[in-house]
Scaffold this active site. Structure first.
Site, PDB file in Angstrom:
ATOM      1  N   ASN A 255       4.027   3.041 -10.355  1.00  0.00           N
ATOM      2  CA  ASN A 255       4.518   3.340  -9.018  1.00  0.00           C
ATOM      3  C   ASN A 255       5.291   2.149  -8.458  1.00  0.00           C
ATOM      4  O   ASN A 255       4.740   1.045  -8.349  1.00  0.00           O
ATOM      5  CB  ASN A 255       3.356   3.640  -8.070  1.00  0.00           C
ATOM      6  CG  ASN A 255       3.844   3.952  -6.660  1.00  0.00           C
ATOM      7  OD1 ASN A 255       4.423   5.011  -6.430  1.00  0.00           O
ATOM      8  ND2 ASN A 255       3.662   3.030  -5.733  1.00  0.00           N
ATOM      9  N   GLU A 256       6.546   2.360  -8.136  1.00  0.00           N
ATOM     10  CA  GLU A 256       7.357   1.418  -7.352  1.00  0.00           C
ATOM     11  C   GLU A 256       7.297  -0.031  -7.841  1.00  0.00           C
ATOM     12  O   GLU A 256       6.758  -0.911  -7.147  1.00  0.00           O
ATOM     13  CB  GLU A 256       6.959   1.472  -5.878  1.00  0.00           C
ATOM     14  CG  GLU A 256       7.209   2.817  -5.227  1.00  0.00           C
ATOM     15  CD  GLU A 256       7.063   2.773  -3.711  1.00  0.00           C
ATOM     16  OE1 GLU A 256       6.646   1.735  -3.165  1.00  0.00           O
ATOM     17  OE2 GLU A 256       7.375   3.798  -3.083  1.00  0.00           O
TER      18      GLU A 256
ATOM     19  N   GLU B 282       6.701  10.868  -3.172  1.00  0.00           N
ATOM     20  CA  GLU B 282       6.241  10.424  -1.843  1.00  0.00           C
ATOM     21  C   GLU B 282       7.355  10.662  -0.838  1.00  0.00           C
ATOM     22  O   GLU B 282       8.532  10.504  -1.168  1.00  0.00           O
ATOM     23  CB  GLU B 282       5.901   8.917  -1.813  1.00  0.00           C
ATOM     24  CG  GLU B 282       4.623   8.542  -2.505  1.00  0.00           C
ATOM     25  CD  GLU B 282       4.314   7.040  -2.429  1.00  0.00           C
ATOM     26  OE1 GLU B 282       4.688   6.388  -1.430  1.00  0.00           O
ATOM     27  OE2 GLU B 282       3.719   6.533  -3.387  1.00  0.00           O
TER      28      GLU B 282
ATOM     29  N   GLN C 190      -5.953   2.636  -1.779  1.00  0.00           N
ATOM     30  CA  GLN C 190      -5.760   2.998  -0.382  1.00  0.00           C
ATOM     31  C   GLN C 190      -6.723   4.072   0.108  1.00  0.00           C
ATOM     32  O   GLN C 190      -6.919   4.223   1.307  1.00  0.00           O
ATOM     33  CB  GLN C 190      -4.316   3.486  -0.193  1.00  0.00           C
ATOM     34  CG  GLN C 190      -3.306   2.402  -0.490  1.00  0.00           C
ATOM     35  CD  GLN C 190      -1.879   2.904  -0.403  1.00  0.00           C
ATOM     36  OE1 GLN C 190      -1.360   3.469  -1.348  1.00  0.00           O
ATOM     37  NE2 GLN C 190      -1.243   2.710   0.727  1.00  0.00           N
TER      38      GLN C 190
ATOM     39  N   TYR D 232      11.605   7.253   1.780  1.00  0.00           N
ATOM     40  CA  TYR D 232      11.206   7.083   3.184  1.00  0.00           C
ATOM     41  C   TYR D 232      12.396   6.835   4.107  1.00  0.00           C
ATOM     42  O   TYR D 232      12.425   7.261   5.242  1.00  0.00           O
ATOM     43  CB  TYR D 232      10.231   5.901   3.335  1.00  0.00           C
ATOM     44  CG  TYR D 232       8.885   6.172   2.720  1.00  0.00           C
ATOM     45  CD1 TYR D 232       7.855   6.740   3.455  1.00  0.00           C
ATOM     46  CD2 TYR D 232       8.650   5.886   1.382  1.00  0.00           C
ATOM     47  CE1 TYR D 232       6.618   7.015   2.887  1.00  0.00           C
ATOM     48  CE2 TYR D 232       7.413   6.159   0.798  1.00  0.00           C
ATOM     49  CZ  TYR D 232       6.406   6.725   1.558  1.00  0.00           C
ATOM     50  OH  TYR D 232       5.192   7.003   0.981  1.00  0.00           O
TER      51      TYR D 232
HETATM   52  C1  BGP Z   1       4.959   3.282  -0.837  1.00  0.00           C
HETATM   53  C2  BGP Z   1       3.669   3.145  -1.605  1.00  0.00           C
HETATM   54  C3  BGP Z   1       2.498   3.810  -0.987  1.00  0.00           C
HETATM   55  C4  BGP Z   1       2.477   3.785   0.528  1.00  0.00           C
HETATM   56  C5  BGP Z   1       3.836   4.048   1.145  1.00  0.00           C
HETATM   57  C6  BGP Z   1       3.927   3.795   2.620  1.00  0.00           C
HETATM   58  O1  BGP Z   1       5.717   2.146  -1.046  1.00  0.00           O
HETATM   59  O2  BGP Z   1       3.831   3.660  -2.911  1.00  0.00           O
HETATM   60  O3  BGP Z   1       1.362   3.281  -1.590  1.00  0.00           O
HETATM   61  O4  BGP Z   1       1.787   2.747   1.042  1.00  0.00           O
HETATM   62  O5  BGP Z   1       4.849   3.307   0.531  1.00  0.00           O
HETATM   63  O6  BGP Z   1       4.139   2.438   2.859  1.00  0.00           O
HETATM   64  P1  BGP Z   1       3.411   1.645   3.998  1.00  0.00           P
HETATM   65  O7  BGP Z   1       1.967   1.899   3.774  1.00  0.00           O
HETATM   66  O8  BGP Z   1       3.799   0.224   3.809  1.00  0.00           O
HETATM   67  O9  BGP Z   1       3.921   2.211   5.259  1.00  0.00           O
END
Ligand code: BGP
Length: 467
Positions: free
Chosen positions: A164-165, A372, A18, A296
């Site tokens: 990651n995820e 994050e 990214q 998030y």
């Molecule tokens: C998480 C990821 C990141 C990032 C973030 C935001 O899932 O680990 O890499 O992208 O989400 O998500 P998005 O870019 O889809 O808004």
């Protein structure tokens, strides 16, 4: 008085695909994302990470900005095909040098590196050779890659995470077909996920065998799901969603075994995951040192008799997505009282405190890093200034929520907003911004500090007192 411990890490995060760009520079091999993002119709308006933020060429300027921001740690990922273009075998020394120089630059500025080994950019060569995560050979390949990174960087880096995820790259790669390798094959997906857990365990084992001084963890999405009602069907759907989003992903790395109820369900329905002799012991003997949590939003969950698939809002136009769910199991529905972003993600800071509590309840006192957390938005520019007040509001509420979790006794050791700088959002292009630093894509990718940059500087200086 701040709730945050004296040595609390104030960081920010990025991921190789990214942010780096330079997708074919200096001997780098192709990743599955280099290939996938060039296929028509896969990403928002065909955006890709060929150039991204060009961090590969501008890392010194970026690290200087990190230092100015006051960051005490930086979470970034290594691009596997940059250091091993074919996934295994010949090492690309130019790629190794890039990370080595980046680490030195960070340390020169007293910024502690946190490395993620795998943030989704699998070498395409391994996808072609044995089907990537679907092939059991991946476990040896990942171990070779991890050992190379420990060997080259382990003298200077003491915070590592393997993955990651997993829910995202396996879920979207093998269940919904929205990430590479674009499959809708749950049976293969469950087996591929098993290979991720085995790869994690092997890489943890190697880390300890090699005597690397530091900690190794695993990063998961932290997504508290709540039932939309107390009706038995909604409660059952909620249990299944929790079982998939949380128990399936956290138990194997924190308890060293699958959740028994979900394992029975998967084996009855699909006959997988298939265990080889030694798999169960490998998982049991190599649980991680810490858990990284990416938070998030929360999701409201309901029974599902109609929706199949995940029709995401990738445009930033509120309400532009469609239904999301697995028919017969659960679906995600809107909270009528919720506050949502333009991408229809619910803003729910208290969910972060609650979800940390849920993790402690199930897994005990494991060290936690918030790896994050952030707001994706189209930031307003007024007279040339990037006025991202909504991001400041979002982050300050979420930092308060972390503070409350610490007051309740959680061992949270660091906070890494997503993202340090504006970068590529996998499916949403460059319009979904997260950074403290804006990139002027019309002006040679010039860096510009946003309003949130000054604000986060104060947060860090006051160790979380001034929000
Ligand atoms: C998480 C990821 C990141 C990032 C973030 C935001 O899932 O680990 O890499 O992208 O989400 O998500 P998005 O870019 O889809 O808004």
């Amino acid at each position: 008085m701040s709730q945050f411990p004296k040595d609390f890490l104030w960081g920010a995060a990025t991921a190789a695909y990214q942010v780096e760009g330079a997708h074919d520079a200096d001997g780098k091999g192709l990743s599955v994302w280099d290939v996938f993002s060039h296929l028509p119709g896969t990403t928002h308006e065909g955006t890709n990470g060929d150039v991204a933020a060009d961090h590969y060429h501008r890392f010194k300027e970026d690290v200087a900005l990190m230092a100015e921001l006051g960051m005490t740690s930086y979470r970034f990922s290594i691009s596997w095909p940059r250091v091993l273009p074919n996934g295994t075998g010949e090492v690309n020394e130019a790629g190794v040098k890039f990370y080595s120089d980046l680490i030195d630059e960070l340390l020169r500025h007293n910024i502690r590196p946190m490395i993620t080994l795998y943030h989704w950019d699998l070498p395409q060569a391994l996808q072609d050779k044995f089907g990537g995560w679907a092939g059991r050979e991946i476990v040896d390949a990942f171990d070779e890659y991890a050992r190379l990174c420990y060997q080259r960087f382990g003298d200077r880096v003491d915070l590592w995470s393997t993955f990651n995820e997993t829910i995202v790259f396996i879920g979207m790669g093998y269940f919904t077909g929205q990430h590479p390798p674009k499959l809708k094959d749950p049976k293969l997906g469950i087996q591929a996920c098993h290979h991720v857990f085995l790869s994690n365990a092997r890489a943890v084992k190697s880390f300890r065998e090699m005597g690397i001084k530091g900690q190794i963890g695993f990063v998961n999405v932290l997504q508290p799901n709540d039932p939309i009602s107390q009706e038995p069907e909604d409660l059952r759907a909620w249990e299944i969603a929790e079982g998939i989003y949380t128990h399936w992903l956290y138990d194997p790395v924190l308890k060293g075994e699958y959740p028994h109820d979900m394992l029975e369900m998967a084996q009855a329905a699909f006959g997988v995951p298939e265990f080889h002799p030694g798999d169960a012991e490998l998982l049991k003997e190599n649980i991680v040192d810490f858990i990284g949590l990416n938070y998030y939003k929360r999701e409201m969950v309901a029974r599902n008799d109609d929706v199949q698939g995940f029709d995401l809002n990738t445009s930033g136009q509120k309400g532009s997505g469609g239904g999301m769910g697995f028919k017969g199991l659960f679906k995600i529905v809107k909270n009528p009282n919720g506050v949502y972003t333009d991408w229809d993600w619910e803003i729910y800071p208290e969910g972060l405190t609650d979800a940390i509590g849920r993790i402690r309840h199930r897994y005990g006192e494991v060290p936690i890093y918030i790896t994050e957390n952030g707001l994706g938005a189209k930031d307003p520019i007024v007279d040339g200034a990037v006025l991202d007040q909504p991001r400041i509001d979002y982050l300050s509420e979420h930092i308060r929520a972390v503070g409350r979790a610490i007051e309740l006794g959680a061992d949270v050791r660091g906070y890494y907003p997503w993202s340090f700088i504006d970068l590529l959002s996998w499916l949403n292009g460059y319009q979904k911004q997260y950074g403290f630093v804006y990139i002027d894509r019309e002006n040679n990718l010039a860096r510009k500090k946003k309003l949130s940059f000054e604000w986060y500087q104060k947060v860090i200086r006051s160790n979380g007192d001034e929000l």
